[in-house]
Write an enzyme that holds these catalytic residues in place. Structure first.
Site, PDB file in Angstrom:
ATOM      1  N   HIS A   1       0.845  -1.206   0.000  1.00  0.00           N
ATOM      2  CA  HIS A   1       0.000   0.000   0.000  1.00  0.00           C
ATOM      3  C   HIS A   1       0.879   1.255   0.000  1.00  0.00           C
ATOM      4  CE1 HIS A   1      -3.208  -2.550   2.200  1.00  0.00           C
ATOM      5  NE2 HIS A   1      -3.695  -2.278   1.010  1.00  0.00           N
TER       6      HIS A   1
ATOM      7  N   LYS B   1     -18.852  -4.764   7.322  1.00  0.00           N
ATOM      8  CA  LYS B   1     -17.673  -5.635   7.432  1.00  0.00           C
ATOM      9  C   LYS B   1     -16.789  -5.167   8.579  1.00  0.00           C
ATOM     10  CE  LYS B   1     -13.830  -7.099   4.571  1.00  0.00           C
ATOM     11  NZ  LYS B   1     -13.150  -6.733   3.325  1.00  0.00           N
TER      12      LYS B   1
ATOM     13  N   ARG C   1      -1.827  -5.562  -8.387  1.00  0.00           N
ATOM     14  CA  ARG C   1      -0.796  -6.551  -8.053  1.00  0.00           C
ATOM     15  C   ARG C   1      -0.615  -7.577  -9.147  1.00  0.00           C
ATOM     16  NH1 ARG C   1      -3.488  -7.591  -2.382  1.00  0.00           N
ATOM     17  NH2 ARG C   1      -5.165  -7.530  -3.888  1.00  0.00           N
TER      18      ARG C   1
ATOM     19  N   SER D   1      -3.454  -7.538   2.602  1.00  0.00           N
ATOM     20  CA  SER D   1      -3.721  -7.439   4.042  1.00  0.00           C
ATOM     21  C   SER D   1      -4.324  -8.736   4.561  1.00  0.00           C
ATOM     22  CB  SER D   1      -4.679  -6.288   4.332  1.00  0.00           C
ATOM     23  OG  SER D   1      -4.116  -5.074   3.938  1.00  0.00           O
TER      24      SER D   1
END
Ligand code: PNS
Length: 160
Positions: A17, A41, A90, A127
């Site tokens: 990040h 969430k 990514r 993460s």
């Protein structure tokens, strides 16, 4: 002045990040790192904790500010006069969903998205993977700034 936002969950922030934030900060005049407040969430870290970790790890960037937002990202961009969404990519597996969001955000409000390819050493790091590995005692220290790694270690210890 071109303003960009790096939005995300950042639960917790990783070197990946921060690499995207660093590169966005070199391209745009101002970058807001915006943590999504997602009522549906629960994260491992609270939004306040994530903001603190992001503040602690971005002090070297004079044109970066840390914030949180709820609701649609395009509304947040409009409210803060932000022109561009900057997202890290990514791998090809990220692309489908990121493209879908970029096109939706463009269609909703004409907000453009710029993709920054992740550095190879961060391309497999997320993460959620970091949390999963750390929960089972794996060493994730290479993927997190020391302050984040310490916070993760403490958080997981508190949960035991
Ligand atoms: O780090 P993440 O979880 O991949 O980040 C996803 C994020 C926060 C960028 C995305 O979920 C988002 O923009 N959420 C805000 C709500 C919204 O605008 N949804 C429509 C996206 S097209």
């Amino acid at each position: 002045m071109t303003r960009a936002v790096c939005p995300g969950s950042f639960d917790p922030p990783t070197w990946g990040h921060l690499d995207v934030v660093r590169r966005a900060a070199a391209i745009f005049d101002h970058v807001t790192v915006a943590v999504l407040i997602n009522p549906s969430k629960d994260g491992l870290f609270s939004v306040e904790e994530r903001l603190d970790l992001l503040r602690a790890t971005t002090t070297q960037f004079s044109n970066v500010t840390i914030d949180s937002f709820a609701g649609l990202l395009v509304d947040y961009c409009r409210d803060l006069d932000i022109d561009v969404i900057a997202k890290g990519l990514r791998a090809v597996s990220d692309f489908d969903y990121e493209l879908q969001m970029a096109q939706m955000n463009s269609s909703l409000a004409g907000v453009q998205t710029v993709f920054l390819p992740a550095a190879a050493e961060h391309s497999f790091v997320s993460s959620s993977l970091v949390k999963q590995v750390a929960r089972y005692g794996g060493d994730v220290s290479a993927h997190l700034p020391p302050v984040v790694h310490a916070a993760l270690t403490q958080k997981l210890a508190e949960q035991e």
